[in-house]
Design an enzyme around this catalytic site. Structure first.
Site, PDB file in Angstrom:
ATOM      1  N   LYS A   1       0.839  -1.204   0.000  1.00 31.15           N
ATOM      2  CA  LYS A   1       0.000   0.000   0.000  1.00 31.15           C
ATOM      3  C   LYS A   1       0.875   1.256   0.000  1.00 31.15           C
ATOM      4  O   LYS A   1       2.072   1.172   0.283  1.00 31.15           O
ATOM      5  CB  LYS A   1      -0.909  -0.023   1.230  1.00 31.15           C
ATOM      6  CG  LYS A   1      -0.150   0.017   2.546  1.00 31.15           C
ATOM      7  CD  LYS A   1      -1.051  -0.358   3.725  1.00 31.15           C
ATOM      8  CE  LYS A   1      -0.300  -0.304   5.040  1.00 31.15           C
ATOM      9  NZ  LYS A   1      -1.069  -0.884   6.155  1.00 31.15           N
TER      10      LYS A   1
ATOM     11  N   ARG B   1     -10.548  -0.201  15.480  1.00 33.12           N
ATOM     12  CA  ARG B   1     -10.532   0.721  14.349  1.00 33.12           C
ATOM     13  C   ARG B   1     -11.572   0.199  13.351  1.00 33.12           C
ATOM     14  O   ARG B   1     -12.680   0.668  13.333  1.00 33.12           O
ATOM     15  CB  ARG B   1      -9.101   0.803  13.778  1.00 33.12           C
ATOM     16  CG  ARG B   1      -8.895   1.937  12.811  1.00 33.12           C
ATOM     17  CD  ARG B   1      -7.450   2.004  12.343  1.00 33.12           C
ATOM     18  NE  ARG B   1      -7.005   0.748  11.710  1.00 33.12           N
ATOM     19  CZ  ARG B   1      -5.787   0.560  11.222  1.00 33.12           C
ATOM     20  NH1 ARG B   1      -4.872   1.514  11.289  1.00 33.12           N
ATOM     21  NH2 ARG B   1      -5.467  -0.579  10.644  1.00 33.12           N
TER      22      ARG B   1
ATOM     23  N   TYR C   1      17.034  29.203  10.301  1.00 36.27           N
ATOM     24  CA  TYR C   1      15.807  29.849  10.769  1.00 36.27           C
ATOM     25  C   TYR C   1      15.698  29.805  12.290  1.00 36.27           C
ATOM     26  O   TYR C   1      15.982  28.771  12.903  1.00 36.27           O
ATOM     27  CB  TYR C   1      14.572  29.168  10.185  1.00 36.27           C
ATOM     28  CG  TYR C   1      14.344  29.461   8.724  1.00 36.27           C
ATOM     29  CD1 TYR C   1      14.131  30.766   8.273  1.00 36.27           C
ATOM     30  CD2 TYR C   1      14.338  28.437   7.781  1.00 36.27           C
ATOM     31  CE1 TYR C   1      13.924  31.034   6.927  1.00 36.27           C
ATOM     32  CE2 TYR C   1      14.123  28.693   6.428  1.00 36.27           C
ATOM     33  CZ  TYR C   1      13.920  29.995   6.016  1.00 36.27           C
ATOM     34  OH  TYR C   1      13.711  30.252   4.692  1.00 36.27           O
TER      35      TYR C   1
ATOM     36  N   MET D   1      13.155  24.053   3.897  1.00 37.12           N
ATOM     37  CA  MET D   1      12.459  23.351   2.811  1.00 37.12           C
ATOM     38  C   MET D   1      13.433  22.608   1.891  1.00 37.12           C
ATOM     39  O   MET D   1      13.165  21.483   1.469  1.00 37.12           O
ATOM     40  CB  MET D   1      11.618  24.345   1.997  1.00 37.12           C
ATOM     41  CG  MET D   1      10.707  23.653   0.994  1.00 37.12           C
ATOM     42  SD  MET D   1       9.768  24.794  -0.023  1.00 37.12           S
ATOM     43  CE  MET D   1       8.669  25.535   1.155  1.00 37.12           C
TER      44      MET D   1
END
Ligand SMILES: *Cc1c(COP(=O)(O)O)cnc(C)c1O
Length: 355
Positions: free
Chosen positions: A33, A128, A252, A300
């Site tokens: 998957k 679930r 940053y 990024m």
């Protein structure tokens, strides 16, 4: 310069043979998957051609495999919810998991050309998807009497098997063994953790996912402990090596400050490639085979690394983010996630190579 992921197909094949070694009496439903956990589903399906079946999450993933000419049994783990999807599953020869009353009703009221093999999902403790064990027998009989159903098999899913100490796993195994007792229909419970633990939970079919990709299914240790081989190695290159002075903040928000005058490397990878922004200062990377720590925030397109222990590093040099020599499980722990998420979320910017 850009990030690239090398997928070692012979390691995949090795890991499948490790599954067979651990579960010699069981058939193997390889779970591919989510684009084979981010590894590239068609290449992976090809390399795992020795599986007895494949499992994917939804109809779209299954149809993609059929359209690519894969004729093996394919199980759709979420099943389907619409009549046209049911018809499509039948015409594509797919097997459906049935986990809800709505899905039973759908099968009872939909005409299909070829009756389907279905896997009745029992909720043994995951809470679930799946039927309460108390009603499972009734649902089982109803499905057996449904003309669009050819065969009913049984499955359930382990919730806490990544923790070898968790007593829920034993309870789930017992509950699953007792559900619809006396029936000799095929059963499936074990995911990778269930295959690698020493409990009796392999039943007729096992469903390995993460271990095929060479990652440990347990919350401690690494794949090597399970004799699994690394499949994905994520690499990029140094864009620059910059000398900074003591007291200068890197990147940053200035979350990391140079404690001394020192070289800092800038690597061409970031969260835009799928490298986790949650990776903290201290997360290891390999530069020319040497372990060095990440410093400051992941951006990024770039990360910064401490090159004090690797003074001969130069722009262009190769950096390994995880894979050969650097277990992905270790990076996951530094980023407060699991290896599954790291490989799944690489972005289209990463170039894949298959060897
Ligand atoms: C994803 C999945 C698996 C595989 O789990 P791993 O932990 O990756 O081995 C097995 N069964 C079901 C129902 C799943 O959704």
């Amino acid at each position: 310069m850009h990030a690239n992921a090398t997928i070692n197909l012979s390691a995949l094949t090795h890991n499948l043979s490790r599954v067979r070694q651990l579960a010699p009496q069981s058939k193997v439903m390889s779970v591919i998957k989510a684009n084979a956990y981010g590894h590239g589903v068609l290449q992976v399906a090809d390399a795992l051609g020795d599986s007895d079946a494949f499992a994917v999450a939804n109809l779209e993933e299954a149809v993609l495999l059929r359209d690519a000419g894969i004729d093996k049994d394919i199980v759709v783990l979420q099943g389907v919810n619409m009549a046209d999807e049911c018809v499509r599953a039948s015409s594509s020869g797919l097997q459906l998991v049935v986990h809800s009353e709505e899905q039973v009703h759908l099968l009872e009221t939909t005409n299909v050309d070829t009756a389907l093999t279905v896997w009745l999902k029992i909720d043994t403790g995951m809470h679930r998807l799946g039927f309460d064990p108390a009603v499972a027998e009734n649902v089982f009989l109803r499905l057996q009497q449904t003309s669009s159903v050819a065969e009913v098999r049984l499955m359930s899913h382990l919730a806490n098997a990544d923790d070898r100490q968790d007593p829920l796993t034993q309870k789930q195994i017992k509950c699953f063994s007792q559900a619809i007792a006396g029936s000799d229909t095929p059963r499936s419970l074990a995911n990778s953790a269930g295959i690698c633990n020493d409990l009796e939970c392999q039943f007729d079919w096992v469903r390995p996912g993460i271990m095929l990709y060479g990652s440990s299914p347990f919350n401690t240790g690494t794949a090597a402990d399970q004799q699994l081989q690394t499949v994905m190695t994520l690499r990029s290159n140094l864009l620059a090596v910059v000398q900074h002075r003591k007291g200068e903040a890197i990147g940053y928000s200035g979350s990391w400050v140079c404690p001394v005058d020192m070289p800092v490397g800038v690597v061409a990878i970031g969260y835009g490639d799928g490298y986790p922004r949650s990776a903290e200062s201290g997360t290891p990377v390999l530069v020319n085979g040497q372990r060095v720590p990440l410093v400051g925030r992941v951006s990024m397109d770039m990360i910064c690394i401490d090159l004090r222990e690797c003074a001969d590093a130069r722009p262009g040099d190769e950096v390994v983010l995880w894979g050969d020599g650097l277990p992905v499980e270790e990076i996951a722990r530094h980023a407060e996630t699991i290896s599954y998420e790291l490989t799944c979320r690489l972005t289209s910017r990463v170039k894949f190579k298959y060897i």
